[in-house]
Design an enzyme around this catalytic site. Structure first.
Site, PDB file in Angstrom:
ATOM      1  N   GLU A   3      18.661  -0.282  23.000  1.00 22.53           N
ATOM      2  CA  GLU A   3      18.698  -1.053  24.240  1.00 22.53           C
ATOM      3  C   GLU A   3      18.668  -2.554  23.965  1.00 22.53           C
ATOM      4  OE1 GLU A   3      16.151  -0.076  27.486  1.00 22.53           O
ATOM      5  OE2 GLU A   3      16.115   2.062  27.012  1.00 22.53           O
ATOM      6  N   SER A  40      19.951  15.221  11.225  1.00 22.90           N
ATOM      7  CA  SER A  40      19.766  16.557  10.666  1.00 22.90           C
ATOM      8  C   SER A  40      21.039  17.359  10.876  1.00 22.90           C
ATOM      9  CB  SER A  40      18.600  17.297  11.335  1.00 22.90           C
ATOM     10  OG  SER A  40      17.403  16.555  11.252  1.00 22.90           O
TER      11      SER A  40
END
Length: 822
Positions: A195, A262
């Site tokens: 952000e 992952s």
């Protein structure tokens, strides 16, 4: 003269003897903390005998008469092998590192105190189910039993580091385990920084339309479940063409490039050669020595479970039982929002809310600093969350005068029942039971990939904030905290979390890629961790009709870069095999040699090849040239190549080729010209850094995996014993992911990747295999400190069996814990 010579000889002998005695004494003192795995210990807190059988890889197989006793045994085993790591994790979560390390860690402690993670963890213990609290109590008792043994038998304070950094060790508490789970959430978070970077970039760019280039949205509708198998037709084209973070190794606040990644994929029986379900999982975290993962087998009343645990937490977080396998990948759920809070100009102790000014909730917190005066912080909270300092992710750069920044985040829950979910998944027998158990999971959000004997599934778990459709920034940039539409409206129901069960195609998986394409406010996220690895994964899955354990291992270890194969033809389109003949030793000749090498390269990021280094250096130099003039100092934040940005620029998507023109120059530069200049930059850097001929370069020399000790890794002499360095294949965008450091020096060091790998075949569950990136022990004198590291580097595994007889057959020791006589 002879007399002087004799005395010099005597002095030399004396110095040698003293050196030998000193080394021997140091070794003896340090080795006192090596655990004796063949031991019988009477301990408090057990109801019956516990047996800890350590197989030939030093994986503990824990047997007891009750679940509580088994968790006690896990706590004891964790403390035997990873006491130092556990204490450091707890100190980090508590914001108490400076008590041991002094001012070097003060900024880390200040931030952790502001997030108040440990207080929230204490509160969360009361929200847990009674059986989970019982497991935490038993686990804590096991840790404390090992502490008692260390004190009673003078076992070198439990770890060599404890002798160097002498500090009291408080007993382990259930809240400590909850806090470590929240600490993992810090390491996996990236939306807060995303952000701020988006806001800073929007302010820096002269053309607002260019924001979608440098910070592109992930394209497509999302990938999770693959369609039914269809082989590629002949001739089908296979590939399409500020203020820094605290750099201290103990800091859990990572650059968003390392915000968690992952891989996990699963195959149904219809896509499995063995007729059983298949599951592969390799969660990615920052490399350390020892690794964060610790392998263990627990024989619970519901059955045996085996896989990866995190020292300090009594749960197998990724692994399998006899009936169920589960794996985790970062889901990238947008579970953080930054707010700009307006201070009351008449009273800076108040902030604006939708209904007027309101007093901050405040509390003082004292940080004890070794060899320095204590530091007192005033912690301040708004309705949206804690206030953060302007230095954190450069929040000051986007905070107007008279305002401060706060953050709302699902990890900051005082009713965190995540460990309830972990316990429930371990006991589940079917996909449906595991999905139901995971409903209590709060944070950090994950994709839970599941297989039972006949079915596969993937479910996004974790709390998903409910946002107002009129949110001013849709959570993409900091927003005014006093506007009601910007505030969270509670959480979405668990049923709103993406779910894929028994897909028709029989294959599903996740590489941190976009999984669903839903409109805001039910969008899941605008920021995803991968747009590249998923392309290679899709191909590997769909070019076989059926898969095996070995084909899943092959995919897990795949080093072909889709990114290289798609971008190189694009950026070099006007450079390949062009130009006049050039004399040897000239920049033009060196460029031609590099292009000849790259033209014949398959895109395999093999450690022994020169092409990956040339390619990575070229892309890095190219992005740097493209963004420096538009972003200025902010360009340093973009220290990893964004493939979608490069593709947009060289395909001129919506005018993105404008990035190739240097605004400060009078002429108009073209993209081919920038590609040529960047290649020259890269070759000059290679020559200055590595020297020699291009053909003699090795990617692995630059791409060393850095399993470094977090505290002693930079200490002369000690670092050679503590650190584990390895030449490795792979890269930023390969399935065998080796995320590069990005920053100088050594920008291509491999610092973030799969600390755990597991592959399970439920046609023959005991044929399952697993490995971690270092070893089971955290003691550098133990042979199990790095015995798995070379297996990991070579892409090898160890068996993963629930057969107790196999564990006993080649055990390195059996520890018997017996209840202490009253």
């Amino acid at each position: 003269m002879a007399l002087i010579f004799r005395w010099l000889v005597r002095l030399a002998v004396l110095l040698i003897v003293l050196s030998v005695l000193s080394v021997t004494l140091i070794y003896w003192i340090a080795s006192r903390s090596l655990p004796d795995y063949d031991d019988k210990v009477a301990v408090r807190g057990l109801s019956a005998e516990v047996e800890i059988v350590r197989d030939n890889a030093n994986v503990p197989h824990i047997f007891g008469q009750s679940d509580a006793d088994v968790f006690f045994g896990l706590g004891f085993a964790h403390a035997q092998d990873r006491m130092w790591q556990m204490i450091n994790l707890r100190r980090t979560a508590q914001g108490r590192l400076s008590e041991v390390y002094g001012s070097a860690t003060l900024n880390i402690d200040k931030l952790l105190r502001r997030f108040d993670i440990y207080t929230l963890s204490v509160q969360s213990v009361e929200a847990l189910a009674p059986e989970t609290r019982a497991a935490l109590e038993a686990y804590s008792a096991g840790v404390n039993a090992r502490l008692a043994q260390i004190n009673t038998e003078a076992l070198g304070r439990g770890a060599p580091e404890m002798l160097l950094f002498n500090a009291p060790m408080a007993p382990w508490r259930p809240a400590d385990s909850v806090a470590i789970g929240k600490l993992m959430g810090l390491q996996l978070s990236g939306h807060l920084e995303a952000e701020v970077i988006r806001a800073r970039s929007s302010l820096a760019l002269p053309d607002a339309d260019r924001l979608s280039d440098i910070l592109p949205d992930a394209p497509g509708t999302g990938v999770a479940a693959l369609p039914e198998y269809a082989a590629l037709a002949p001739g089908t084209k296979r590939y399409s063409a500020n203020l820094p973070l605290d750099p201290h190794p103990l800091s859990p606040f990572k650059h968003m490039a390392f915000a968690g990644a992952s891989n996990a994929w699963a195959a149904a029986p219809s896509r499995s050669a063995s007729g059983g379900t298949l599951l592969a999982n390799d969660p990615h975290l920052g490399f350390t020595a020892p690794a964060i993962w610790y392998l263990a087998r627990l024989e619970l009343q519901s059955g045996g479970v085996i896989g990866g645990t995190i020292p300090g937490m009594p749960a197998v977080m990724t692994g399998r039982s006899a009936e169920l396998g589960w794996g985790l990948t970062s889901a990238y759920v947008d579970d953080q929002d930054v707010y700009i809070e307006e201070l009351n100009p008449e009273n800076p102790q108040e902030y604006r809310t939708p209904t007027g000014f309101k007093q901050f909730r405040t509390r003082s917190s004292i940080i004890t600093v070794k060899d320095a005066d204590p530091v007192t912080l005033t912690l301040r909270w708004t309705d949206n969350g804690p206030l953060l300092p302007g230095s954190h992710y450069n929040l000051a750069a986007i905070t107007p005068p008279g305002h401060v920044a706060s953050v709302n985040w699902t990890v900051l829950s005082g009713r965190d029942t995540t460990l309830d979910a972990a316990m429930g998944v371990m006991e589940a027998k079917t996909v449906e039971q595991a999905i139901d158990a995971a409903q209590s999971y709060i944070a950090p959000a994950q994709n839970l990939t599941l297989v039972d004997r006949s079915k596969i599934a993937m479910k996004t778990i974790g709390a998903m904030p409910r946002r107002d459709a009129n949110h001013q920034s849709q959570g993409r940039m900091p927003a005014p905290g006093w506007i009601g539409a910007n505030r969270w409206q509670g959480m979405l129901p668990y049923t709103a979390n993406p779910e894929f069960v028994a897909p028709a195609g029989g294959i599903l998986g996740n590489t941190n890629n976009k999984t669903v394409d839903r409109p805001f406010p039910n969008h899941v996220s605008f920021v995803w961790g991968d747009t590249q690895r998923v392309q290679r994964w899709n191909r590997l899955m769909q070019t076989r009709q059926v898969h095996t354990r070995d084909s899943f291992i092959e995919a897990q270890l795949d080093t072909v870069s889709f990114t290289a194969r798609s971008l190189l033809p694009l950026i070099g389109a006007e450079l390949w095999f062009t130009g006049e003949a050039a004399a040897d030793g000239t920049a033009q000749r060196q460029r031609q040699r590099a292009l000849i090498l790259l033209a014949a390269w398959s895109g395999e990021m093999n450690e022994h090849l020169p092409e990956p280094l040339i390619y990575m250096a070229w892309l890095r130099a190219l992005q740097d040239r493209l963004i420096q003039d538009e972003l200025g100092p902010l360009a340093a934040e973009f220290d990893h190549v964004e493939p979608l940005f490069i593709e947009r620029v060289f395909r001129d998507v919506n005018g993105a080729a404008a990035w190739c023109d240097v605004l400060q120059s009078a002429q108009t530069e073209s993209c081919p010209e920038m590609a040529r200049l960047a290649l020259d930059d890269a070759l000059l850097w290679i020559s200055e850094t590595w020297g020699g001929e291009l053909e003699s370069l090795r990617w692995g020399d630059a791409h060393q995996a850095t399993h470094d000790h977090q505290v002693l890794g930079d200490v002369p002499v000690l670092r050679y014993f503590m650190n584990i360095r390895q030449s490795t294949s792979g890269g930023d965008n390969t399935l065998l992911r080796g995320r590069t450091k990005g920053s100088d020096p050594d920008p291509f060091h491999n610092v973030h990747g799969a600390g755990y790998r597991g592959v399970y075949d439920f046609a023959d569950p005991d044929s399952s295999v697993f490995v971690t990136s270092t070893g089971q022990s955290g003691h550098f004198l133990s042979r199990h400190y790095d015995d798995l590291a070379q297996l990991w580097r070579r892409g090898e595994y160890i068996p993963m069996s629930l057969d107790a007889d196999l564990a006993r057959a080649a055990s390195v020791g059996i520890t018997i814990l017996t209840p202490e006589a009253p």
